[in-house]
Design a protein around this motif. Structure first.
Motif, PDB file in Angstrom:
ATOM      1  N   THR A  70       0.813  -1.215   0.000  1.00 40.61           N
ATOM      2  CA  THR A  70       0.000   0.000   0.000  1.00 40.61           C
ATOM      3  C   THR A  70       0.845   1.264   0.000  1.00 40.61           C
ATOM      4  N   CYS A  71       2.056   1.208   0.558  1.00 38.07           N
ATOM      5  CA  CYS A  71       2.875   2.429   0.599  1.00 38.07           C
ATOM      6  C   CYS A  71       3.357   2.841  -0.786  1.00 38.07           C
ATOM      7  N   TRP A  72       3.264   1.940  -1.767  1.00 38.19           N
ATOM      8  CA  TRP A  72       3.646   2.324  -3.122  1.00 38.19           C
ATOM      9  C   TRP A  72       2.717   3.385  -3.696  1.00 38.19           C
ATOM     10  N   ILE A  73       1.521   3.489  -3.122  1.00 36.40           N
ATOM     11  CA  ILE A  73       0.640   4.587  -3.515  1.00 36.40           C
ATOM     12  C   ILE A  73       1.325   5.921  -3.240  1.00 36.40           C
ATOM     13  N   ASP A  74       1.915   6.042  -2.059  1.00 41.53           N
ATOM     14  CA  ASP A  74       2.632   7.271  -1.715  1.00 41.53           C
ATOM     15  C   ASP A  74       3.889   7.427  -2.560  1.00 41.53           C
ATOM     16  N   ASN A  75       4.559   6.304  -2.860  1.00 42.51           N
ATOM     17  CA  ASN A  75       5.747   6.364  -3.707  1.00 42.51           C
ATOM     18  C   ASN A  75       5.403   6.932  -5.082  1.00 42.51           C
ATOM     19  N   ILE A 125      15.933  22.055  -5.474  1.00 38.55           N
ATOM     20  CA  ILE A 125      15.910  21.612  -4.074  1.00 38.55           C
ATOM     21  C   ILE A 125      14.674  20.761  -3.808  1.00 38.55           C
ATOM     22  N   THR A 126      13.530  21.235  -4.284  1.00 31.52           N
ATOM     23  CA  THR A 126      12.279  20.502  -4.068  1.00 31.52           C
ATOM     24  C   THR A 126      12.300  19.163  -4.787  1.00 31.52           C
ATOM     25  N   THR A 127      12.779  19.145  -6.012  1.00 26.21           N
ATOM     26  CA  THR A 127      12.808  17.908  -6.791  1.00 26.21           C
ATOM     27  C   THR A 127      13.685  16.863  -6.120  1.00 26.21           C
ATOM     28  N   ILE A 128      14.863  17.258  -5.665  1.00 22.38           N
ATOM     29  CA  ILE A 128      15.768  16.318  -4.984  1.00 22.38           C
ATOM     30  C   ILE A 128      15.117  15.768  -3.717  1.00 22.38           C
ATOM     31  N   GLY A 129      14.496  16.648  -2.944  1.00 26.76           N
ATOM     32  CA  GLY A 129      13.852  16.220  -1.706  1.00 26.76           C
ATOM     33  C   GLY A 129      12.726  15.238  -1.946  1.00 26.76           C
ATOM     34  N   LEU A 130      11.863  15.526  -2.913  1.00 26.20           N
ATOM     35  CA  LEU A 130      10.727  14.639  -3.188  1.00 26.20           C
ATOM     36  C   LEU A 130      11.192  13.299  -3.756  1.00 26.20           C
ATOM     37  N   PHE A 131      12.244  13.329  -4.560  1.00 37.79           N
ATOM     38  CA  PHE A 131      12.787  12.084  -5.107  1.00 37.79           C
ATOM     39  C   PHE A 131      13.318  11.195  -3.983  1.00 37.79           C
ATOM     40  N   ALA A 132      13.993  11.799  -3.026  1.00 40.61           N
ATOM     41  CA  ALA A 132      14.517  11.028  -1.888  1.00 40.61           C
ATOM     42  C   ALA A 132      13.378  10.418  -1.074  1.00 40.61           C
ATOM     43  N   ILE A 133      12.293  11.174  -0.889  1.00 39.69           N
ATOM     44  CA  ILE A 133      11.138  10.644  -0.164  1.00 39.69           C
ATOM     45  C   ILE A 133      10.572   9.429  -0.885  1.00 39.69           C
ATOM     46  N   ALA A 134      10.425   9.546  -2.197  1.00 43.90           N
ATOM     47  CA  ALA A 134       9.870   8.439  -2.990  1.00 43.90           C
ATOM     48  C   ALA A 134      10.707   7.175  -2.833  1.00 43.90           C
ATOM     49  N   ILE A 135      12.022   7.329  -2.761  1.00 45.25           N
ATOM     50  CA  ILE A 135      12.908   6.177  -2.594  1.00 45.25           C
ATOM     51  C   ILE A 135      12.760   5.567  -1.197  1.00 45.25           C
ATOM     52  N   MET A 136      12.594   6.418  -0.180  1.00 41.03           N
ATOM     53  CA  MET A 136      12.535   5.937   1.198  1.00 41.03           C
ATOM     54  C   MET A 136      11.210   5.263   1.559  1.00 41.03           C
ATOM     55  N   VAL A 137      10.113   5.682   0.941  1.00 38.85           N
ATOM     56  CA  VAL A 137       8.794   5.206   1.354  1.00 38.85           C
ATOM     57  C   VAL A 137       8.644   3.681   1.298  1.00 38.85           C
ATOM     58  N   PRO A 138       9.020   2.981   0.195  1.00 40.76           N
ATOM     59  CA  PRO A 138       8.865   1.519   0.188  1.00 40.76           C
ATOM     60  C   PRO A 138       9.643   0.818   1.297  1.00 40.76           C
ATOM     61  N   PHE A 139      10.835   1.315   1.604  1.00 41.05           N
ATOM     62  CA  PHE A 139      11.615   0.733   2.690  1.00 41.05           C
ATOM     63  C   PHE A 139      10.880   0.895   4.020  1.00 41.05           C
ATOM     64  N   MET A 140      10.273   2.054   4.231  1.00 40.90           N
ATOM     65  CA  MET A 140       9.517   2.287   5.453  1.00 40.90           C
ATOM     66  C   MET A 140       8.278   1.397   5.503  1.00 40.90           C
ATOM     67  N   GLY A 141       7.657   1.176   4.349  1.00 48.54           N
ATOM     68  CA  GLY A 141       6.519   0.262   4.316  1.00 48.54           C
ATOM     69  C   GLY A 141       6.918  -1.139   4.709  1.00 48.54           C
ATOM     70  N   TYR A 142       8.079  -1.584   4.243  1.00 45.98           N
ATOM     71  CA  TYR A 142       8.614  -2.893   4.616  1.00 45.98           C
ATOM     72  C   TYR A 142       8.844  -2.969   6.127  1.00 45.98           C
ATOM     73  N   LEU A 143       9.412  -1.905   6.695  1.00 45.41           N
ATOM     74  CA  LEU A 143       9.644  -1.883   8.133  1.00 45.41           C
ATOM     75  C   LEU A 143       8.329  -1.926   8.912  1.00 45.41           C
ATOM     76  N   SER A 144       7.285  -1.293   8.372  1.00 44.06           N
ATOM     77  CA  SER A 144       6.004  -1.300   9.086  1.00 44.06           C
ATOM     78  C   SER A 144       5.393  -2.692   9.131  1.00 44.06           C
ATOM     79  N   ASP A 145       5.687  -3.526   8.128  1.00 44.20           N
ATOM     80  CA  ASP A 145       5.223  -4.912   8.164  1.00 44.20           C
ATOM     81  C   ASP A 145       5.993  -5.729   9.199  1.00 44.20           C
ATOM     82  N   ARG A 146       7.241  -5.396   9.401  1.00 42.72           N
ATOM     83  CA  ARG A 146       8.085  -6.150  10.339  1.00 42.72           C
ATOM     84  C   ARG A 146       7.904  -5.699  11.783  1.00 42.72           C
ATOM     85  N   PHE A 147       7.790  -4.393  11.999  1.00 39.57           N
ATOM     86  CA  PHE A 147       7.797  -3.870  13.369  1.00 39.57           C
ATOM     87  C   PHE A 147       6.475  -3.213  13.772  1.00 39.57           C
TER      88      PHE A 147
END
Length: 433
Positions: free
Chosen positions: A158-163, A284-306
């Motif tokens: 589901t977090c890929w929606i945010d990605n 600046i905005t583009t770099i920041g949003l791109f980094a968020i998009a990369i981080m979101v799936p990893f955070m979704g994975y962590l939410s399934d584990r923890f």
């Protein structure tokens, strides 16, 4: 082949990838369209409003941006009810057609210098149509993916929606950055701003094609085949799932304010208040949003584990503690410092988003999930998110403190933090029926 786990059908990985791609690409198109307005808000203000002061023009532009959010609850009520009665797939195909069509028309609108106040009126109408359609998008896409995802991987899927949503803003911001670099500020102000809006037309048809070739989720089909769908799902959501509605609203407060601060307010804030060049502000905005998009799936994975709660609480705490310092760092005037501050705030919203989509879907039973999520999500986004850019500019204008928007973000984070503390952990549990 499919197997049954806890009385719930789990599709094969191949089917899941197809569903994720079709839902995600459609969501990308929706938010590419919707986010362009925020990215180009400063230019739109000068094109559609008669104001000698760029700050006043920006306020007017953000006011129209907020007008689109007024329609989101109405769209959520309409499409949410429809999605619970006739299915998710048909509704998701409809909303993408409406949003992309309205965005395409925005690229053709005459300006204030051509037809006067009529230009602003036409702009408001297209934003209202866009907002009405968007009311059925995020809640519908989240519902659809949650109902397809395996129990143990629901947070990740589901977090890929945010990605996809953040990638859409990256694409929009990146496109504006490239056009500004190639055309220059003068041409961009005159006619170049229209190009991103016109691209929405063909993108919309791609998303529509993908969504038309989906079938409804196994969860919804199971409820429909058993005859347990609600004839009045919105009433059922309010009367039978009012607790879930309140929790969902509390979750969305930070999601709304955090998203629209970073995605929409920040480009104009960097350029207008912190005096970065427009090109650097977009970068600046583009770099920041791109980094968020990369981080979101990893955070979704962590939410399934923890679990959902640890990730969501960490995101809230980060905004409470570091929003004001991050804006102070941005004000140093150094591009690298501004990027690092954006990355820090981005890590907090990524942690929150990685868990939030699944947590919201897990609150509601299938028979009212689309409608219940739509009510809570869109009312919270309209009230808190829609006013974020305008209210942030108003705070600066009223207080004279260019860091004052941080207090609004911190307040939103505190509301959500207290809500999450009281919520039950739902990771790893079958969806309610």
């Amino acid at each position: 082949m499919s197997t049954i786990i806890k009385d719930r059908p789990i599709s094969t990985d191949r089917k899941l990838r197809k569903v994720l791609l079709a839902t995600g690409v459609g969501h990308f198109v929706e938010w590419f369209d919707f986010g362009l307005y925020g990215t180009l808000a400063a230019i739109i203000g000068l094109q559609f409003f008669h104001a000698g002061d760029p700050g006043v023009a920006l306020l007017s532009s953000f006011a129209v941006f907020g007008a689109g959010f007024i329609m989101r609850p109405l769209g959520g009520l309409y499409f949410g009810s429809l999605g619970d009665r006739v299915g998710r797939q048909k509704v998701l195909a409809t909303v993408i057609l409406l949003t992309s069509g309205a965005t395409f028309v925005m690229g053709l609108l005459p300006t204030y210098h051509q037809i006067g106040i009529g230009a602003a009126i036409l702009l408001v109408i297209t934003r209202l149509i866009q907002g009405f359609a968007a009311g059925g998008e995020s809640s519908g896409a989240t519902t659809y993916l949650a109902e397809y995802a395996p129990v143990a991987r629901r947070g990740y899927f589901t977090c890929w929606i945010d990605n996809f949503g953040f990638m859409a803003f990256v694409a929009g911001s990146g496109l504006v950055f490239l056009l500004t670099a190639f055309l220059g500020d003068s041409a961009m102000n005159d006619w170049g701003w229209r190009i991103p809006f016109l691209i929405a037309g063909p993108l919309g048809w791609i998303g529509l094609y993908l969504r038309q070739h989906l079938e409804d989720s196994p969860e919804y089909r199971a409820v429909a085949e058993s005859g347990k769908t609600e004839s009045a799902p919105l009433r059922a959501a309010v009367t039978k799932a009012w607790g879930a509605l309140l929790f969902c609203v509390g979750f969305v407060v930070l999601k709304a304010v955090g998203h629209w601060t970073l995605q929409t307010f920040m480009p104009s804030y960097l350029a207008t208040e912190l005096h970065f060049s427009r090109l650097n502000a977009y970068a600046i905005t583009t770099i920041g949003l791109f980094a968020i998009a990369i981080m979101v799936p990893f955070m979704g994975y962590l939410s399934d584990r923890f679990g959902r709660k640890p990730l969501m609480l960490a995101g809230c705490a980060g905004f409470i503690l570091f929003s004001y310092p991050a804006m102070m760092v941005m004000a140093q005037g150094d591009v690298l410092s501004a990027v690092l501050a954006m990355l820090m705030l981005g890590a907090f919203i990524a942690a929150f988003d990685g868990a939030c989509s699944a947590a919201m879907a897990e609150l509601f039973p299938t028979s009212v999930r689309y409608g219940g999520l739509s009510i809570a999500y869109n009312f919270a986004v309209a009230f808190f998110g829609g006013i974020t850019p305008w209210f942030s500019v108003w705070l600066i204008t009223t207080t004279g403190d260019k860091f004052s928007p941080a207090w609004y973000i911190m307040g939103a984070a505190l509301i959500t933090f207290l809500t999450v503390l009281r919520a039950k952990e739902t990771a790893g549990q079958p969806l309610k029926r």
